[in-house]
Design a protein around this motif. Sequence first.
Motif, PDB file in Angstrom:
ATOM      1  N   ILE A   6       0.866  -1.181   0.000  1.00  0.00           N
ATOM      2  CA  ILE A   6       0.000   0.000   0.000  1.00  0.00           C
ATOM      3  C   ILE A   6       0.904   1.233   0.000  1.00  0.00           C
ATOM      4  O   ILE A   6       1.758   1.384   0.862  1.00  0.00           O
ATOM      5  N   TYR A   7       0.689   2.097  -0.985  1.00  0.00           N
ATOM      6  CA  TYR A   7       1.497   3.308  -1.117  1.00  0.00           C
ATOM      7  C   TYR A   7       0.711   4.535  -0.720  1.00  0.00           C
ATOM      8  O   TYR A   7      -0.480   4.643  -0.981  1.00  0.00           O
ATOM      9  N   HIS A   8       1.394   5.461  -0.104  1.00  0.00           N
ATOM     10  CA  HIS A   8       0.849   6.767   0.247  1.00  0.00           C
ATOM     11  C   HIS A   8       0.956   7.651  -0.996  1.00  0.00           C
ATOM     12  O   HIS A   8       1.928   7.583  -1.745  1.00  0.00           O
ATOM     13  N   PHE A   9      -0.053   8.478  -1.224  1.00  0.00           N
ATOM     14  CA  PHE A   9      -0.100   9.343  -2.402  1.00  0.00           C
ATOM     15  C   PHE A   9       1.157  10.197  -2.543  1.00  0.00           C
ATOM     16  O   PHE A   9       1.712  10.322  -3.645  1.00  0.00           O
ATOM     17  N   ASP A  10       1.635  10.784  -1.446  1.00  0.00           N
ATOM     18  CA  ASP A  10       2.829  11.633  -1.504  1.00  0.00           C
ATOM     19  C   ASP A  10       4.050  10.859  -1.997  1.00  0.00           C
ATOM     20  O   ASP A  10       4.901  11.408  -2.694  1.00  0.00           O
ATOM     21  N   GLU A  11       4.141   9.598  -1.632  1.00  0.00           N
ATOM     22  CA  GLU A  11       5.268   8.775  -2.080  1.00  0.00           C
ATOM     23  C   GLU A  11       5.199   8.544  -3.590  1.00  0.00           C
ATOM     24  O   GLU A  11       6.195   8.652  -4.299  1.00  0.00           O
ATOM     25  N   VAL A  12       4.011   8.250  -4.099  1.00  0.00           N
ATOM     26  CA  VAL A  12       3.832   8.015  -5.532  1.00  0.00           C
ATOM     27  C   VAL A  12       4.151   9.279  -6.326  1.00  0.00           C
ATOM     28  O   VAL A  12       4.770   9.219  -7.389  1.00  0.00           O
ATOM     29  N   CYS A  13       3.763  10.437  -5.795  1.00  0.00           N
ATOM     30  CA  CYS A  13       3.976  11.715  -6.486  1.00  0.00           C
ATOM     31  C   CYS A  13       5.455  12.034  -6.712  1.00  0.00           C
ATOM     32  O   CYS A  13       5.791  12.778  -7.638  1.00  0.00           O
ATOM     33  N   LYS A  14       6.327  11.487  -5.912  1.00  0.00           N
ATOM     34  CA  LYS A  14       7.762  11.752  -6.048  1.00  0.00           C
ATOM     35  C   LYS A  14       8.346  11.105  -7.302  1.00  0.00           C
ATOM     36  O   LYS A  14       9.420  11.480  -7.750  1.00  0.00           O
ATOM     37  N   HIS A  15       7.663  10.155  -7.864  1.00  0.00           N
ATOM     38  CA  HIS A  15       8.151   9.410  -9.035  1.00  0.00           C
ATOM     39  C   HIS A  15       7.532  10.021 -10.291  1.00  0.00           C
ATOM     40  O   HIS A  15       6.609   9.468 -10.880  1.00  0.00           O
ATOM     41  N   ASN A  16       8.068  11.183 -10.698  1.00  0.00           N
ATOM     42  CA  ASN A  16       7.427  11.949 -11.772  1.00  0.00           C
ATOM     43  C   ASN A  16       8.392  12.426 -12.854  1.00  0.00           C
ATOM     44  O   ASN A  16       8.214  13.477 -13.439  1.00  0.00           O
ATOM     45  N   ILE A  17       9.429  11.617 -13.105  1.00  0.00           N
ATOM     46  CA  ILE A  17      10.377  11.948 -14.171  1.00  0.00           C
ATOM     47  C   ILE A  17      10.509  10.750 -15.110  1.00  0.00           C
ATOM     48  O   ILE A  17      10.112   9.638 -14.774  1.00  0.00           O
TER      49      ILE A  17
END
Length: 133
Positions: A6-17
């Motif tokens: 289960i991932y937290h939204f903020d963690e997923v947002c960091k992967h944006n390149i």
Amino acid sequence: MADSKIYHFDEVCKHNITKDCWIIIDGKVYDVTSFMDEHPGGDEVLLAVTGKDATNDFEDIGHSDSARDMMAKYYIGKIDSSTVTKNRTYVQPQQAPYNPDKTSEFVIKILQFLVPIMILGLAFAVRMYTKVD
């Protein structure tokens, strides 16, 4: 999928390149980094949906059954839906400058250095060999 992380939204947002891209579709998190070059719509399409729930964007395109089947290999877990921001301000993904032919940055820098020197050398040669006595 029963033991999905289960991932937290903020963690997923960091992967944006381009070299590290995660997206959220239907409550699932996908690491699409290795798919960036193969995506038929280009990597810009995937980068544009980072940092938000991309379900509507994905469904609006009308992906084929084979595209949906392909998603399984990029699945890495589920999103904690309570952490997803509903009204998120769009943030431009961080990416390298557009390079349509995927030429390495090293080659580009070498060419930026050598081309002016080559032009000067050519101009000098033309001047030397066309000089009228």
